[in-house]
Write an enzyme that holds these catalytic residues in place. Structure first.
Site, PDB file in Angstrom:
ATOM      1  N   ASP A 130      55.024 -59.139 -71.943  1.00 41.66           N
ATOM      2  CA  ASP A 130      56.196 -58.858 -72.597  1.00 41.66           C
ATOM      3  C   ASP A 130      56.238 -57.547 -73.393  1.00 41.66           C
ATOM      4  O   ASP A 130      57.092 -57.595 -74.098  1.00 41.66           O
ATOM      5  CB  ASP A 130      57.020 -60.047 -73.380  1.00 41.66           C
ATOM      6  CG  ASP A 130      56.860 -61.558 -72.779  1.00 41.66           C
ATOM      7  OD1 ASP A 130      56.996 -61.514 -71.526  1.00 41.66           O
ATOM      8  OD2 ASP A 130      56.607 -62.292 -73.318  1.00 41.66           O
ATOM      9  N   LYS A 133      56.495 -53.687 -69.671  1.00 37.08           N
ATOM     10  CA  LYS A 133      55.776 -52.975 -68.684  1.00 37.08           C
ATOM     11  C   LYS A 133      56.728 -52.840 -67.419  1.00 37.08           C
ATOM     12  O   LYS A 133      56.714 -51.703 -66.690  1.00 37.08           O
ATOM     13  CB  LYS A 133      54.586 -53.932 -68.038  1.00 37.08           C
ATOM     14  CG  LYS A 133      53.455 -54.112 -68.912  1.00 37.08           C
ATOM     15  CD  LYS A 133      52.586 -55.135 -68.539  1.00 37.08           C
ATOM     16  CE  LYS A 133      52.857 -56.377 -68.136  1.00 37.08           C
ATOM     17  NZ  LYS A 133      53.425 -57.190 -69.232  1.00 37.08           N
ATOM     18  N   GLY A 134      57.739 -53.642 -67.174  1.00 39.35           N
ATOM     19  CA  GLY A 134      58.436 -53.514 -65.991  1.00 39.35           C
ATOM     20  C   GLY A 134      59.187 -52.005 -66.108  1.00 39.35           C
ATOM     21  O   GLY A 134      59.592 -51.327 -65.204  1.00 39.35           O
ATOM     22  N   GLY A 178      58.093 -61.995 -65.632  1.00 38.57           N
ATOM     23  CA  GLY A 178      59.422 -61.536 -65.362  1.00 38.57           C
ATOM     24  C   GLY A 178      59.531 -60.173 -65.954  1.00 38.57           C
ATOM     25  O   GLY A 178      59.430 -59.654 -67.274  1.00 38.57           O
ATOM     26  N   HIS A 179      59.417 -59.227 -65.169  1.00 38.29           N
ATOM     27  CA  HIS A 179      59.643 -57.762 -65.337  1.00 38.29           C
ATOM     28  C   HIS A 179      60.899 -57.247 -65.379  1.00 38.29           C
ATOM     29  O   HIS A 179      61.533 -57.269 -64.460  1.00 38.29           O
ATOM     30  CB  HIS A 179      58.555 -57.045 -64.459  1.00 38.29           C
ATOM     31  CG  HIS A 179      57.078 -57.111 -64.673  1.00 38.29           C
ATOM     32  ND1 HIS A 179      56.208 -56.716 -63.935  1.00 38.29           N
ATOM     33  CD2 HIS A 179      56.537 -57.929 -65.724  1.00 38.29           C
ATOM     34  CE1 HIS A 179      54.993 -57.187 -64.361  1.00 38.29           C
ATOM     35  NE2 HIS A 179      55.178 -57.788 -65.429  1.00 38.29           N
ATOM     36  N   GLN A 187      51.509 -60.260 -67.153  1.00 39.78           N
ATOM     37  CA  GLN A 187      51.151 -60.831 -68.463  1.00 39.78           C
ATOM     38  C   GLN A 187      50.290 -59.670 -69.437  1.00 39.78           C
ATOM     39  O   GLN A 187      50.842 -58.775 -69.502  1.00 39.78           O
ATOM     40  CB  GLN A 187      49.955 -61.895 -68.534  1.00 39.78           C
ATOM     41  CG  GLN A 187      50.650 -63.284 -67.870  1.00 39.78           C
ATOM     42  CD  GLN A 187      50.864 -63.176 -66.230  1.00 39.78           C
ATOM     43  OE1 GLN A 187      50.200 -63.084 -65.628  1.00 39.78           O
ATOM     44  NE2 GLN A 187      52.107 -63.532 -65.792  1.00 39.78           N
ATOM     45  N   THR A 235      61.332 -67.915 -68.850  1.00 41.57           N
ATOM     46  CA  THR A 235      61.680 -69.170 -69.269  1.00 41.57           C
ATOM     47  C   THR A 235      62.800 -69.573 -70.211  1.00 41.57           C
ATOM     48  O   THR A 235      63.070 -70.647 -70.463  1.00 41.57           O
ATOM     49  CB  THR A 235      60.267 -69.945 -69.882  1.00 41.57           C
ATOM     50  OG1 THR A 235      60.027 -68.731 -70.929  1.00 41.57           O
ATOM     51  CG2 THR A 235      59.238 -69.720 -69.093  1.00 41.57           C
ATOM     52  N   ASP A 237      62.023 -48.861 -81.932  1.00 41.67           N
ATOM     53  CA  ASP A 237      63.424 -48.822 -82.406  1.00 41.67           C
ATOM     54  C   ASP A 237      63.945 -49.994 -82.955  1.00 41.67           C
ATOM     55  O   ASP A 237      64.755 -50.114 -83.806  1.00 41.67           O
ATOM     56  CB  ASP A 237      64.522 -48.259 -81.044  1.00 41.67           C
ATOM     57  CG  ASP A 237      64.149 -49.396 -79.862  1.00 41.67           C
ATOM     58  OD1 ASP A 237      62.979 -49.366 -79.645  1.00 41.67           O
ATOM     59  OD2 ASP A 237      65.188 -50.109 -79.508  1.00 41.67           O
TER      60      ASP A 237
HETATM   61  P1  IMP Z   1      50.840 -69.692 -67.322  1.00 44.45           P
HETATM   62  O1  IMP Z   1      50.519 -68.442 -66.603  1.00 44.45           O
HETATM   63  O2  IMP Z   1      52.294 -70.187 -66.630  1.00 44.45           O
HETATM   64  O3  IMP Z   1      49.821 -70.936 -66.944  1.00 44.45           O
HETATM   65  O4  IMP Z   1      50.953 -69.931 -68.591  1.00 44.45           O
HETATM   66  C1  IMP Z   1      49.937 -69.710 -69.550  1.00 44.45           C
HETATM   67  C2  IMP Z   1      50.253 -68.990 -70.958  1.00 44.45           C
HETATM   68  O5  IMP Z   1      50.675 -67.499 -70.591  1.00 44.45           O
HETATM   69  C3  IMP Z   1      51.666 -69.585 -71.709  1.00 44.45           C
HETATM   70  O6  IMP Z   1      51.508 -69.182 -73.199  1.00 44.45           O
HETATM   71  C4  IMP Z   1      52.723 -68.566 -70.950  1.00 44.45           C
HETATM   72  O7  IMP Z   1      53.765 -68.452 -72.152  1.00 44.45           O
HETATM   73  C5  IMP Z   1      51.878 -67.171 -71.081  1.00 44.45           C
HETATM   74  N1  IMP Z   1      52.528 -66.629 -69.905  1.00 44.45           N
HETATM   75  C6  IMP Z   1      52.549 -66.487 -68.688  1.00 44.45           C
HETATM   76  N2  IMP Z   1      53.000 -65.521 -68.145  1.00 44.45           N
HETATM   77  C7  IMP Z   1      53.564 -64.685 -69.097  1.00 44.45           C
HETATM   78  C8  IMP Z   1      54.515 -63.552 -69.153  1.00 44.45           C
HETATM   79  O8  IMP Z   1      54.630 -62.898 -67.961  1.00 44.45           O
HETATM   80  N3  IMP Z   1      54.811 -63.250 -70.256  1.00 44.45           N
HETATM   81  C9  IMP Z   1      54.260 -63.752 -71.410  1.00 44.45           C
HETATM   82  N4  IMP Z   1      53.659 -64.700 -71.546  1.00 44.45           N
HETATM   83  C10 IMP Z   1      53.340 -65.273 -70.333  1.00 44.45           C
END
Ligand code: IMP
Length: 426
Positions: free
Chosen positions: A18, A21-22, A45-46, A227, A304, A336
């Site tokens: 988060d 990056k997107g 989620g980008h 991630q 989520t 900002d």
């Molecule tokens: P999983 O990848 O869905 O198995 O989640 C494992 C951990 O990585 C959890 O703490 C998620 O909240 C975190 N996570 C997975 N994808 C993202 C992302 O794109 N952004 C931030 N946290 C992520």
């Protein structure tokens, strides 16, 4: 002699995901012939915003809005066809023709509906120690990859695909019985098979050949991480991590690009830190400052909808991330958001009692080490309209100088708002 001089650049997150990056890839993609994803899946989620519209991409690379850019979903990615279909439909509704410039690796693994059920069952069984997974089936899909059971995108073209799906589903059903977990995948499965039909119409390719041919031809390639470094399966805060290698080396295995063909590594970080899901977060704030970062920074998960945990910048963690990724260029986002705070702090060291630690603690979940902070003069005013570093408040310039000096890497890009236009190249 083979010429390896043309290299792929990598862009990835240096924190717990988060980092924004997107948006940065969307802007940088303009300079590249290809944008590619190399790991992760629809847990990502980008978010991209332009012309007053907002898009969230989960599987598809962020270059998709640039008609001249080819987009590749590499072999290291795990794909959920139902989510893929939904993403394609949303892009079509927005006037984009996404299948025209999109290539998908035959070797990318599929996330089955039963992987999602297994993810939920595993999390439920862990109780308080749950990972806080996005429940998209990511972990179980990668387990089937390393367990050598998984189905790959290329398999959908085989005449016996339906039987192979059924065989894997039965294995999963057996596993789910061990969990004693109630689930019903019928609706999802119907949508999943519609997604398979759509994937059959897409350009499913041997992507390692495609990307290396592009490099041979002198074309520019950007690999987009999902991630962040602290969620890496090897180097993150295990076990509170995702299931793939999010670091720059993941671009090699997730695309088939050899290490001697990796060029620049752009490391993206927020001016503060956030984390979604469970796990250690030493600089987390539980006070008004934390609540304010969440509110002003709109720190809610793009995939989520969960509130993100917020805290100050963690410099030792950032140094570690720069080291394992070989970062050459830094990108700082969301300074900002900190505008108008009474104080801005940065964790500059970890101490265990009287001892200063040289490295991050091995197990951040079980450590008595604590971060030590340094306070910075705060900055104020609306920074969203700034387009030149010279116009930045002096306090923000000092913050940037300090980070650059500590990390020994230049901050080349500063993003000061969600829109495509709110970007400053230093
Ligand atoms: P999983 O990848 O869905 O198995 O989640 C494992 C951990 O990585 C959890 O703490 C998620 O909240 C975190 N996570 C997975 N994808 C993202 C992302 O794109 N952004 C931030 N946290 C992520």
């Amino acid at each position: 002699m083979r010429d390896y001089s043309n290299k792929a650049d990598v862009l990835l997150g240096l924190q717990w995901g988060d980092e924004g990056k997107g948006k940065v890839v969307d802007i940088l993609a303009e300079r590249y012939d290809m944008a590619s994803r190399f790991q992760g899946g629809p847990n990502a989620g980008h978010t991209l915003e332009f012309d007053g519209k907002k898009f969230v991409l989960h599987t598809i690379p962020s270059g998709i809005f640039r008609p001249q850019v080819l987009n590749l979903v590499g072999n290291g990615v795990v794909i959920d066809p139902a989510i893929f279909k939904q993403e394609i439909e949303e892009l079509v509704a927005a006037g984009v023709d996404p299948l025209r410039n999109l290539f998908i690796s035959k070797k990318a693994h599929l996330i089955l509906p039963s992987h999602r059920a297994l993810d939920a069952a595993s999390e439920a069984s862990k109780g308080k120690t749950k990972i806080g997974s996005t429940l998209k089936g990511i972990g179980p899909a990668y387990m089937d990859k390393t367990g050598r059971n998984g189905l790959r995108v290329g398999d959908i073209l085989a005449p016996n695909f339906a039987e192979r799906y059924q065989a894997l589903l039965e294995k999963h059903q057996w596993l789910l019985r061990q969990y004693d977990f109630a689930y019903d995948i019928r609706d999802y499965q119907a949508r999943w098979f519609e997604g398979i039909e759509l994937l059959r119409q897409a350009r499913v390719v041997d992507s390692e050949n495609l990307v290396n041919q592009m490099l041979d031809q002198g074309k520019t390639v950007l690999a987009e991480g999902a991630q962040g470094t602290l969620l890496d399966i090897d180097f993150g805060t295990f076990p509170y991590v995702t299931s793939s290698n999010t670091i720059s080396a993941g671009a090699c295995t997730g695309l088939g690009v050899p290490p001697n063909r990796i060029g620049k590594v752009f490391g993206v970080f927020k001016a503060y830190t956030t984390r979604v899901g469970s796990g250690p977060f030493p600089t987390e704030l539980f006070d008004d400052d934390g609540a304010r970062i969440r509110r002003v920074g709109r720190e809610v998960g793009a995939t989520t909808g969960r509130d993100r945990r917020c805290g100050w910048l963690d410099l030792p963690a950032l140094k570690y991330a720069v080291m394992v990724n070989g970062v050459t260029d830094l990108v700082m986002t969301k300074a900002d958001v900190l505008s108008g705070f009474a104080q801005v702090k940065v964790a500059v060291e970890y101490h265990d009692g009287p001892d200063r630690l040289d490295n991050l603690p091995y197990d951040m979940n079980n450590t008595t080490a604590l971060p030590v902070y340094r306070s910075f003069e705060p900055w104020s005013g609306d920074l969203g309209g700034l387009r030149r570093v010279e116009d930045f408040p002096a306090a923000l310039r000092s913050y940037i100088d300090f980070i650059e000096q500590e990390l020994q890497v230049p901050i080349r890009v500063v993003s000061l708002g969600p829109d495509r236009s709110q970007i400053v190249f230093t």
